[in-house]
Design a protein around this motif. Structure first.
Motif, PDB file in Angstrom:
ATOM      1  N   PRO A 120       3.456   7.798  -3.148  1.00 36.69           N
ATOM      2  CA  PRO A 120       1.937   8.595  -2.901  1.00 36.69           C
ATOM      3  C   PRO A 120       2.081   8.276  -1.508  1.00 36.69           C
ATOM      4  N   CYS A 121       2.098   7.381  -0.465  1.00 42.38           N
ATOM      5  CA  CYS A 121       2.158   7.386   1.046  1.00 42.38           C
ATOM      6  C   CYS A 121       2.085   8.217   1.162  1.00 42.38           C
ATOM      7  N   ASP A 122       3.329   9.143   0.800  1.00 40.87           N
ATOM      8  CA  ASP A 122       3.738  10.599   1.601  1.00 40.87           C
ATOM      9  C   ASP A 122       3.548  11.397   0.825  1.00 40.87           C
ATOM     10  N   GLN A 123       2.646  11.424   0.338  1.00 35.08           N
ATOM     11  CA  GLN A 123       2.361  12.869  -0.320  1.00 35.08           C
ATOM     12  C   GLN A 123       1.494  13.616   0.781  1.00 35.08           C
ATOM     13  N   ILE A 124       2.147  14.982   0.504  1.00 32.67           N
ATOM     14  CA  ILE A 124       1.095  16.014   1.571  1.00 32.67           C
ATOM     15  C   ILE A 124      -0.104  16.546   2.087  1.00 32.67           C
ATOM     16  N   LEU A 125      -0.904  16.681   2.554  1.00 28.01           N
ATOM     17  CA  LEU A 125      -2.635  16.965   1.865  1.00 28.01           C
ATOM     18  C   LEU A 125      -1.877  18.248   1.635  1.00 28.01           C
ATOM     19  N   THR A 126      -3.361  19.046   0.942  1.00 28.87           N
ATOM     20  CA  THR A 126      -2.917  20.399   0.469  1.00 28.87           C
ATOM     21  C   THR A 126      -3.402  20.916   1.231  1.00 28.87           C
ATOM     22  N   PRO A 175       1.708  17.514   7.468  1.00 31.14           N
ATOM     23  CA  PRO A 175       0.067  17.169   6.837  1.00 31.14           C
ATOM     24  C   PRO A 175      -0.264  16.231   6.297  1.00 31.14           C
ATOM     25  N   THR A 176      -0.243  15.199   6.373  1.00 34.32           N
ATOM     26  CA  THR A 176      -0.073  13.683   6.709  1.00 34.32           C
ATOM     27  C   THR A 176      -1.661  13.236   7.048  1.00 34.32           C
ATOM     28  N   VAL A 177      -2.297  12.879   6.337  1.00 32.48           N
ATOM     29  CA  VAL A 177      -2.978  11.829   6.945  1.00 32.48           C
ATOM     30  C   VAL A 177      -3.305  10.956   8.032  1.00 32.48           C
ATOM     31  N   ARG A 178      -2.246  10.110   8.127  1.00 31.02           N
ATOM     32  CA  ARG A 178      -2.049   9.455   9.506  1.00 31.02           C
ATOM     33  C   ARG A 178      -1.573  10.035  10.772  1.00 31.02           C
ATOM     34  N   THR A 179      -0.870  10.960  10.127  1.00 28.69           N
ATOM     35  CA  THR A 179      -0.004  11.984  11.397  1.00 28.69           C
ATOM     36  C   THR A 179      -1.557  12.906  11.876  1.00 28.69           C
ATOM     37  N   LEU A 180      -2.670  13.196  11.365  1.00 30.03           N
ATOM     38  CA  LEU A 180      -3.064  14.002  11.513  1.00 30.03           C
ATOM     39  C   LEU A 180      -4.347  13.496  12.580  1.00 30.03           C
ATOM     40  N   GLN A 181      -4.870  12.247  12.058  1.00 27.39           N
ATOM     41  CA  GLN A 181      -5.191  11.415  12.899  1.00 27.39           C
ATOM     42  C   GLN A 181      -4.441  11.024  14.014  1.00 27.39           C
ATOM     43  N   THR A 182      -3.367  10.728  14.394  1.00 26.63           N
ATOM     44  CA  THR A 182      -2.495  10.388  15.328  1.00 26.63           C
ATOM     45  C   THR A 182      -3.152  11.973  16.359  1.00 26.63           C
ATOM     46  N   ALA A 183      -2.610  12.947  15.931  1.00 27.14           N
ATOM     47  CA  ALA A 183      -3.113  13.792  16.634  1.00 27.14           C
ATOM     48  C   ALA A 183      -4.128  13.902  17.357  1.00 27.14           C
ATOM     49  N   ALA A 184      -4.948  13.903  16.066  1.00 27.16           N
ATOM     50  CA  ALA A 184      -6.731  13.990  16.800  1.00 27.16           C
ATOM     51  C   ALA A 184      -7.315  12.490  17.667  1.00 27.16           C
ATOM     52  N   HIS A 185      -6.994  11.642  17.567  1.00 29.89           N
ATOM     53  CA  HIS A 185      -6.672  10.520  18.780  1.00 29.89           C
ATOM     54  C   HIS A 185      -6.154  11.073  20.098  1.00 29.89           C
ATOM     55  N   ARG A 215       0.961  -0.859   0.039  1.00 33.26           N
ATOM     56  CA  ARG A 215       0.186   0.393  -0.245  1.00 33.26           C
ATOM     57  C   ARG A 215       0.838   1.486  -0.266  1.00 33.26           C
ATOM     58  N   LEU A 216       2.312   1.348  -0.107  1.00 37.66           N
ATOM     59  CA  LEU A 216       3.114   2.229  -0.304  1.00 37.66           C
ATOM     60  C   LEU A 216       2.917   3.420  -1.558  1.00 37.66           C
ATOM     61  N   HIS A 217       2.581   3.115  -2.296  1.00 32.74           N
ATOM     62  CA  HIS A 217       1.800   3.372  -3.996  1.00 32.74           C
ATOM     63  C   HIS A 217      -0.091   3.955  -3.418  1.00 32.74           C
ATOM     64  N   ASN A 218      -0.429   3.587  -2.313  1.00 33.34           N
ATOM     65  CA  ASN A 218      -2.269   4.062  -1.737  1.00 33.34           C
ATOM     66  C   ASN A 218      -1.244   6.152  -1.888  1.00 33.34           C
ATOM     67  N   LEU A 219      -2.268   6.709  -2.156  1.00 33.56           N
ATOM     68  CA  LEU A 219      -2.530   8.204  -1.590  1.00 33.56           C
ATOM     69  C   LEU A 219      -3.065   8.309  -0.551  1.00 33.56           C
ATOM     70  N   HIS A 220      -2.397   8.728   0.738  1.00 30.68           N
ATOM     71  CA  HIS A 220      -3.005   9.337   1.700  1.00 30.68           C
ATOM     72  C   HIS A 220      -3.459   7.733   2.402  1.00 30.68           C
ATOM     73  N   PRO A 221      -2.901   6.745   2.575  1.00 35.41           N
ATOM     74  CA  PRO A 221      -3.118   6.506   3.933  1.00 35.41           C
ATOM     75  C   PRO A 221      -3.603   6.777   5.325  1.00 35.41           C
ATOM     76  N   GLU A 222      -4.898   6.284   5.590  1.00 36.84           N
ATOM     77  CA  GLU A 222      -5.040   6.335   7.191  1.00 36.84           C
ATOM     78  C   GLU A 222      -4.648   5.410   7.751  1.00 36.84           C
ATOM     79  N   LEU A 223      -5.228   6.027   9.341  1.00 38.64           N
ATOM     80  CA  LEU A 223      -4.667   4.802   9.963  1.00 38.64           C
ATOM     81  C   LEU A 223      -5.557   3.582  10.084  1.00 38.64           C
ATOM     82  N   THR A 224      -4.967   2.501  10.748  1.00 39.65           N
ATOM     83  CA  THR A 224      -5.240   1.246  10.673  1.00 39.65           C
ATOM     84  C   THR A 224      -6.157   1.598  11.995  1.00 39.65           C
ATOM     85  N   ILE A 225      -6.727   0.286  12.936  1.00 39.19           N
ATOM     86  CA  ILE A 225      -7.569  -0.084  13.447  1.00 39.19           C
ATOM     87  C   ILE A 225      -6.393  -0.211  15.311  1.00 39.19           C
TER      88      ILE A 225
END
Length: 186
Positions: A94-100, A54-64, A19-29
């Protein structure tokens, strides 16, 4: 001042490396649970300040981690993904692309946005530019007047900052595990 660098929780791209080539991976459970467990390791209070990549997984980590705590959270590309070691021939996955900036604001409306390099991030920039960006961030952090600032980021970024600040050579063996952390005095 102390900087506490915290790696994000397990992301979809680390759970399954294809999944390294997936854009903006989220956190797993598991990653979400790791992020919530940070509340036990580092209980936040309203005076705390978090700087987040500014990546989804870091933002989700901070949010939780900060859920229910009215601390200040600033999203800043200066702590975005950084390849380590830096190689000219490597390109950002792609997994390391930052969000706009717009998407970060839309998806995480309670977080503040700051910093420069929203277009390119810090992943592929030359070492001199990285040092300039890191120096600027550290200077800004010192102006906050806090004894401690948390930085939610990536293993390569943590190691790059640490190598620069501690002025010693590190390797990928120095990478922390998910939600692992390091403290650096500046």
């Amino acid at each position: 001042m102390e900087l506490v660098f915290v790696r994000h929780g397990e992301g979809e791209h680390t759970e399954k490396p294809d999944r390294l080539h997936n854009l903006h991976p989220e956190l797993t459970i598991r990653g979400e649970n790791q992020a919530r467990k940070l509340q036990e390791t580092w209980p936040l209070v309203s005076e705390d300040f978090l700087i987040v990549s500014p990546t989804v997984r870091t933002l989700q980590t901070a949010a939780h981690w900060s859920e229910g705590i009215p601390c200040r959270v600033m999203v800043n590309p200066a702590v975005g993904p950084r390849m380590f070691p830096q190689k000219k021939e490597w390109e950002t996955l792609p997994c390391d692309q930052i969000l706009t900036k717009d998407r970060a604001a839309e998806d995480f409306p309670d977080f503040h946005l700051g910093g420069k390099r929203w277009a390119e991030g810090i992943n592929e920039i030359p070492e001199k530019e990285f040092v300039d960006a890191a120096s600027e961030l550290i200077h800004w952090c010192k102006q906050l007047g806090k004894d401690r600032v948390f930085v939610v980021t990536h293993d390569g970024t943590m190691t790059a900052y640490r190598q620069w600040m501690e002025r010693r050579t590190l390797t990928r063996k120095d990478f922390p595990k998910e939600t692992g952390w390091i403290r650096v005095n500046v």
